[in-house]
Design an enzyme around this catalytic site. Structure first.
Site, PDB file in Angstrom:
ATOM      1  N   HIS A  13      -2.046  -5.515   1.507  1.00  0.00           N
ATOM      2  CA  HIS A  13      -3.327  -6.204   1.300  1.00  0.00           C
ATOM      3  C   HIS A  13      -2.997  -7.590   0.781  1.00  0.00           C
ATOM      4  CE1 HIS A  13      -7.326  -7.148  -0.385  1.00  0.00           C
ATOM      5  NE2 HIS A  13      -6.620  -7.691  -1.372  1.00  0.00           N
ATOM      6  N   ARG A  55      -0.937 -14.403   4.295  1.00  0.00           N
ATOM      7  CA  ARG A  55      -1.686 -13.807   5.401  1.00  0.00           C
ATOM      8  C   ARG A  55      -0.893 -13.914   6.707  1.00  0.00           C
ATOM      9  NH1 ARG A  55      -5.979 -11.568   3.922  1.00  0.00           N
ATOM     10  NH2 ARG A  55      -6.930 -11.440   5.980  1.00  0.00           N
ATOM     11  N   PHE A 113     -15.952   2.696   6.685  1.00  0.00           N
ATOM     12  CA  PHE A 113     -14.563   3.053   6.376  1.00  0.00           C
ATOM     13  C   PHE A 113     -14.269   3.114   4.880  1.00  0.00           C
ATOM     14  CE2 PHE A 113     -14.635  -1.592   7.010  1.00  0.00           C
ATOM     15  CZ  PHE A 113     -14.072  -2.029   5.814  1.00  0.00           C
ATOM     16  N   LYS A 117       0.817  -1.215   0.000  1.00  0.00           N
ATOM     17  CA  LYS A 117       0.000   0.000   0.000  1.00  0.00           C
ATOM     18  C   LYS A 117       0.856   1.272   0.000  1.00  0.00           C
ATOM     19  CE  LYS A 117      -3.958  -2.206   2.231  1.00  0.00           C
ATOM     20  NZ  LYS A 117      -4.864  -2.158   3.393  1.00  0.00           N
ATOM     21  N   ASN A 176      -1.981   0.203   6.854  1.00  0.00           N
ATOM     22  CA  ASN A 176      -1.460  -1.062   7.375  1.00  0.00           C
ATOM     23  C   ASN A 176      -0.562  -1.821   6.395  1.00  0.00           C
ATOM     24  OD1 ASN A 176      -3.388  -2.095   5.657  1.00  0.00           O
ATOM     25  ND2 ASN A 176      -4.552  -3.160   7.241  1.00  0.00           N
ATOM     26  N   THR A 197      -4.657  -7.338  10.819  1.00  0.00           N
ATOM     27  CA  THR A 197      -5.010  -6.089  10.131  1.00  0.00           C
ATOM     28  C   THR A 197      -4.553  -4.871  10.927  1.00  0.00           C
ATOM     29  OG1 THR A 197      -6.919  -7.197   9.154  1.00  0.00           O
ATOM     30  CG2 THR A 197      -6.926  -4.795   9.117  1.00  0.00           C
TER      31      THR A 197
END
Length: 141
Positions: free
Chosen positions: A117, A87, A59, A11, A114, A93
């Site tokens: 993704h 993951r 959100f 991100k 964070n 998260t």
């Protein structure tokens, strides 16, 4: 365990911190191959389409605004159990709840910014990969 593919996005916050290489090293160190990769600056329309599943959530607007705030690195990871492995590498998260040594614990600042993704299931991975990479742009190796 089966060979799987999963979509990963580094991100804008992590791209801005210049930690792309460190994150890629973690993928490869865990036995995941990067079989497609590109940098992009998402348009509002693309971010809204990609995260459409969250459109009704409170959100959603903030998520879209964040995802278009700067460039992202989008990659397809391939390997045994790639979805779960990615993951596990990402961590929770919320980086405050992420285990030490995970990508989010090490590089993320908040539940919103964070760092990464990752697809959450095989079905989601197939849809997400197709969104960013036409089949001819993903190469097994």
């Amino acid at each position: 365990m089966a060979i799987e593919r999963t979509l990963s996005i580094i991100k804008p916050d992590a791209v801005a911190k210049n930690v792309i290489g460190q994150i890629y090293s973690r993928f490869e160190g865990a036995g995941l191959k990067i079989v497609a990769s590109r940098m992009a600056h998402l348009s509002r329309g693309d971010a809204e389409k990609f995260y459409a599943v969250h459109a009704a959530r409170p959100f959603f607007k903030d998520l879209v605004d964040f995802m278009i705030s700067g460039p992202v690195m989008i990659q397809v990871l391939e390997g045994e159990g790639a979805i779960l492995k990615n993951r596990d590498l990402m961590g929770a998260t919320d980086p405050k709840k992420a285990e030490k040594g995970t990508i989010r614990a090490d590089f993320a600042d908040s539940i919103d910014a964070n760092a990464v993704h990752g697809s959450d299931a095989a079905e989601t991975a197939a849809v997400e990969i197709a969104f960013f990479f036409p089949e001819m742009n993903v190469y097994s190796r």
